[in-house]
Design a protein around this motif. Structure first.
Motif, mmCIF file in Angstrom:
data_model
loop_
_atom_site.group_PDB
_atom_site.id
_atom_site.type_symbol
_atom_site.label_atom_id
_atom_site.label_comp_id
_atom_site.label_asym_id
_atom_site.label_seq_id
_atom_site.Cartn_x
_atom_site.Cartn_y
_atom_site.Cartn_z
ATOM 1 N N GLU A 181 -11.690 -2.263 -5.864
ATOM 2 C CA GLU A 181 -10.678 -1.426 -6.659
ATOM 3 C C GLU A 181 -9.570 -1.504 -5.435
ATOM 4 O O GLU A 181 -9.616 -1.537 -4.213
ATOM 5 C CB GLU A 181 -11.161 -0.221 -6.864
ATOM 6 N N SER A 182 -8.248 -1.253 -6.278
ATOM 7 C CA SER A 182 -7.232 -1.321 -5.281
ATOM 8 C C SER A 182 -6.106 -0.143 -5.615
ATOM 9 O O SER A 182 -6.287 0.397 -6.971
ATOM 10 C CB SER A 182 -6.190 -2.628 -5.584
ATOM 11 N N CYS A 183 -5.424 0.352 -4.700
ATOM 12 C CA CYS A 183 -4.465 1.348 -5.290
ATOM 13 C C CYS A 183 -3.124 0.380 -5.473
ATOM 14 O O CYS A 183 -2.995 -0.629 -5.379
ATOM 15 C CB CYS A 183 -4.196 2.332 -3.962
ATOM 16 N N PHE A 206 -4.404 2.441 6.384
ATOM 17 C CA PHE A 206 -5.036 0.871 6.667
ATOM 18 C C PHE A 206 -4.072 0.028 6.981
ATOM 19 O O PHE A 206 -4.591 -1.108 7.492
ATOM 20 C CB PHE A 206 -5.827 0.812 5.614
ATOM 21 N N ARG A 238 0.869 6.133 -2.038
ATOM 22 C CA ARG A 238 0.334 7.518 -1.376
ATOM 23 C C ARG A 238 1.019 8.780 -1.662
ATOM 24 O O ARG A 238 2.365 8.745 -1.799
ATOM 25 C CB ARG A 238 -0.107 7.567 0.125
ATOM 26 N N ILE A 264 -4.692 -5.089 0.013
ATOM 27 C CA ILE A 264 -5.979 -5.059 0.783
ATOM 28 C C ILE A 264 -7.199 -4.460 -0.200
ATOM 29 O O ILE A 264 -8.264 -5.262 -0.056
ATOM 30 C CB ILE A 264 -5.957 -3.849 1.794
ATOM 31 N N ALA A 265 -7.219 -3.710 -1.222
ATOM 32 C CA ALA A 265 -7.895 -3.536 -2.181
ATOM 33 C C ALA A 265 -9.369 -3.191 -1.631
ATOM 34 O O ALA A 265 -10.144 -4.035 -1.817
ATOM 35 C CB ALA A 265 -8.069 -4.742 -3.197
ATOM 36 N N CYS A 266 -9.338 -2.224 -0.794
ATOM 37 C CA CYS A 266 -10.721 -1.875 0.026
ATOM 38 C C CYS A 266 -11.831 -0.985 -0.732
ATOM 39 O O CYS A 266 -12.908 -0.896 -0.511
ATOM 40 C CB CYS A 266 -10.432 -0.893 1.310
ATOM 41 N N GLY A 267 -11.334 -0.621 -2.127
ATOM 42 C CA GLY A 267 -12.099 0.278 -2.806
ATOM 43 C C GLY A 267 -13.225 -0.285 -3.453
ATOM 44 O O GLY A 267 -12.968 -1.480 -3.705
ATOM 45 N N ARG A 312 -9.792 8.930 -7.064
ATOM 46 C CA ARG A 312 -9.334 8.978 -5.842
ATOM 47 C C ARG A 312 -8.987 10.695 -5.392
ATOM 48 O O ARG A 312 -8.923 11.268 -6.294
ATOM 49 C CB ARG A 312 -8.091 8.190 -5.738
ATOM 50 N N ALA A 334 0.746 -1.354 0.144
ATOM 51 C CA ALA A 334 0.039 0.099 -0.001
ATOM 52 C C ALA A 334 0.795 1.475 0.066
ATOM 53 O O ALA A 334 0.339 2.286 0.644
ATOM 54 C CB ALA A 334 -0.945 0.182 1.250
HETATM 55 S S1 SF4 Z 1 -6.200 -0.063 1.765
HETATM 56 FE FE1 SF4 Z 1 -7.675 0.806 0.474
HETATM 57 S S2 SF4 Z 1 -7.212 3.072 0.322
HETATM 58 FE FE2 SF4 Z 1 -5.465 1.937 1.342
HETATM 59 S S3 SF4 Z 1 -3.986 1.767 -0.412
HETATM 60 FE FE3 SF4 Z 1 -5.193 -0.359 -0.385
HETATM 61 S S4 SF4 Z 1 -7.074 0.195 -1.591
HETATM 62 FE FE4 SF4 Z 1 -6.071 2.180 -1.275
#
Ligand code: SF4
Lengths: 598, 74
Positions: A285-287, A494, A76, A292-295, A181, A73
């Motif tokens: 969706e993921s970043c 997260f 950012r 984790i792919a919480c999107g 985003r 992750a």
């Molecule tokens: S936990 Fe969610 S918001 Fe954080 S990087 Fe992964 S997909 Fe993006």
């Protein structure tokens, strides 16, 4: 340089020139990067008293040393500037793929200075920088802007832009990237708009150097394992996204409803994560580099797009007395298109609803066909669009955020904000540490400066009694400091459900070749916190603003599981100041600043 | 006595959202999860009437027990 790209790109928008500078490695290690290093540069270069829209204000777009590395992750970036909403230093964080791409182009930070005479876009492809007229995308919504610019950009370039809200200097506007985003909070989009900058397109071809690739592989494997094994990051977030919180926060009776007038929403099930997953979810969706792919990606009628997140569902849902998930999904979509902060937008509509309830906003002022009654789901999308375009009397006032709008109507107490920034989805009267965190947050009402929900509600890393006072100041400080580090490193917050300070130290050391201990990381966080505090004090943000809306201090929760409670902030604040090494009045003591060498 | 049980997220699978259970006097949340065949390890958050609950506390007629598996943050 390991981890860091080693370069800063300084862009003068007034005359469309630029130069690259070497990153000061020592300073970078001290303030890590991202939020910390961005704030350090703000403190050096932008007088704290500057007006947010003055060309002398700067926008610093900052990645961290772990951005764009294999660290989980690590995608950012931060937008650091003086906030037009709060008057504090702002640093708003976003995921997606844009931040890592900036790093790949060879830059740790962009410093945007001055003001372009005309709307402009910046194209960055490694060391090629171009300024191009933005007349054809000015006024356009985010998805349109993105697809038009994608045509003009190199293949697979990543696009950051503002929407109409930022152009119109809405104090609750966001900087958007990868379409959905958002660096959402504190009105950072408006500062970009005030500089006549519409978009930054970036494409990069290099990768950050890693000090010890073998070691990193091992530590990444270990931390990915922890993420997978952890119930929250391994199952809860991937399956339901953040929206799963709707029911849990509501069950505890701390789900602010009708602008925090009550705290239990009897129709919460209709806007729950479970309901979203069953009926509206299209895909996850993921970043960048995120396991984790919480999107979420959801569909309601003809509207399809990223989100909605828990905070957004709450802001357009319970905060407005609305239980129609379709309207919430559409309002979220239009916030992204307008480039608005979903939390602030929803809470501002909720405040308008209360002003209407109290007879301050009258029917005559309301645009034809629209409503400000509690639960007016059908009007939600229209209010968002009007806010983004500053249309009509109310839309224009909403664009200023809830505080300025409520103040205009003579009832600022209706604004559920701290330091003029709207509060998120947890009533602090029943989660006392979170209340202290809200009050002391360096960017005003915010949950991600120290997510006390984790210990107080979710029981992570350990369960705290949410009504207790004792020990909360200490917990808040640790959470704030660790978060400041995570935000500066370029990681997603997260990950902290599964990775502890020691785990972060291992990742950081493998990338940078440093030998940071967990204490070092917390100390860097503490340093960053004090730097931001110092900036805010110099900006005239008095410690008396370390407080909460009157309602949360004085009016006990009227019913539900947390009935009878107020925040009891005054019992926690002195202890907090003390352990921060600040005076009773909330000013960092000289020895504290010296010890941390701020 | 009658106890209302509210289940969330994955715990709803094959069990439903809300159930009324008739349990003997002095029953506890531990009895509730036994009855519903929910492994203790799957319970991340246990609330009794909205307040933090304990597996061994005695329940009373009409209590509401809410049970969550591990869930996420916002
Ligand atoms: S936990 Fe969610 S918001 Fe954080 S990087 Fe992964 S997909 Fe993006």
């Amino acid at each position: 340089m390991n981890g860091y790209a080693g370069k800063i790109l300084r862009i003068n928008l007034s005359d469309h020139t630029y130069k690259t500078e070497n990153l000061d490695h020592e300073k970078a290690l001290k303030y890590i990067g991202g939020r910390g290093l961005g704030s350090r540069i703000m403190a050096e270069e932008v007088p704290p008293t500057v007006d947010a829209f003055d060309p002398k204000n700067k926008v610093i777009i900052a990645t961290g040393p772990l951005t764009g590395t294999p660290a989980p992750a690590g995608g950012r970036y931060m937008v650091v500037t003086k906030s037009p909403l709060t008057g504090t230093i702002a640093s708003s964080n976003s995921g997606g793929y844009w931040g890592s791409e900036l790093k790949f182009a060879g830059y740790d930070l962009l410093i945007l200075e001055g003001k372009s005479p005309k709307p402009v876009n910046i194209f960055i492809e490694d060391d090629k920088i171009a300024f191009k007229d933005a007349g054809h995308v000015w006024g356009k919504i985010v998805s349109e802007t993105t697809s038009i610019l994608a045509e003009e950009a190199p293949d697979k370039a990543k696009i950051l832009c503002i929407g109409p809200a930022g152009e119109n200097l809405s104090k609750i506007s966001a900087v958007m990237n990868d379409i959905n985003r958002a660096a959402g909070r504190s009105g950072v989009g408006a500062v970009v708009g005030s500089k006549n900058l519409k978009a930054i397109v970036v494409k990069g071809s290099s990768r950050p150097k890693i000090a010890d690739s073998e070691k990193l592989k091992e530590v990444v494997k270990e931390s990915r394992g922890k993420i997978k094994d952890n119930g929250v990051t391994g199952q809860g977030l991937p399956t339901y996204g953040t929206a799963v919180l709707v029911n849990i926060i509501n069950e505890g009776g701390v789900f602010p409803t009708n602008n925090f007038q009550t705290t239990y929403f009897d129709k919460a099930e209709n806007i729950s994560g479970e309901h979203l997953a069953e009926n509206f979810l299209v895909k996850r969706e993921s970043c960048f580099a995120c396991p984790i792919a919480c999107g979420r990606y959801a569909k309601a009628d003809e509207i399809e797009g990223g989100g909605p997140e828990y905070e957004t569902i709450w802001a357009f849902g319970a905060a407005c007395g609305i239980d129609d998930m379709k309207s919430v999904i559409k309002a979220n979509y239009w916030c992204n298109e307008m480039g608005l902060d979903t939390i602030s937008a929803g809470v501002t509509i909720a405040a308008a609803m209360e002003l209407y309830q109290r007879g301050k906003i009258t029917d005559e002022e309301i645009d034809e066909g629209l409503s400000l009654k509690w639960g007016a789901a059908d009007s939600l999308v229209s209010w968002v669009k009007k806010m983004g375009r500053r249309e009509g009397t109310i839309g224009d006032k909403m664009a200023e955020g809830s505080y300025r709008m409520a103040e205009h109507y003579g009832m600022p107490e209706v604004s559920m904000a701290v330091k003029k920034q709207e509060l998120p989805a947890y009533d602090p009267r029943g989660i006392r540490g979170q209340g202290l965190q809200y009050a002391t947050s360096n960017r005003g009402g915010c949950h991600v400066r120290g997510y006390m929900i984790s210990p107080e509600i979710l029981g992570l890393p350990q369960k705290l009694d949410r009504f207790a006072i004792d020990g909360k100041a200490e917990w808040v400080k640790i959470f704030q400091d660790l978060t400041a580090y995570i935000d500066s490193a370029g990681l997603c917050l997260f990950t902290s459900f599964a990775i502890d300070a020691e785990g972060y130290a291992k990742l950081t050391n493998a990338v940078l070749g440093t030998d940071f201990t967990q204490e070092d990381l917390l100390e860097a966080g503490d340093r960053i916190w004090n730097l931001e505090r110092d900036y805010n004090l110099k900006a005239g943000i008095d410690p008396s603003q370390d407080t909460l809306p009157r309602r949360l201090l004085n009016d006990p929760i009227p019913d539900g599981p947390s009935k009878g409670n107020v925040t009891r902030l005054e019992e926690m604040l002195p202890k907090y100041y003390e352990i921060r090494g600040w005076t009773e009045k909330g000013i960092p003591k000289p020895e504290t600043l010296e010890k941390l060498s701020v | 006595m009658e106890i209302k049980v509210r289940l969330f997220a994955t715990l709803r699978e094959n069990r439903g959202k809300e159930l009324m259970l008739t349990l003997p006097e002095k029953a506890t949340p531990a009895d509730v999860i036994n009855e519903l065949d929910i492994p203790k390890a799957d319970v991340a958050i246990l609330l009794v009437n909205g307040r933090d609950g304990d597996f061994n506390q005695e329940l009373n007629e009409g209590d509401v027990v809410s049970i969550f598996p591990p869930v996420g943050g916002g």
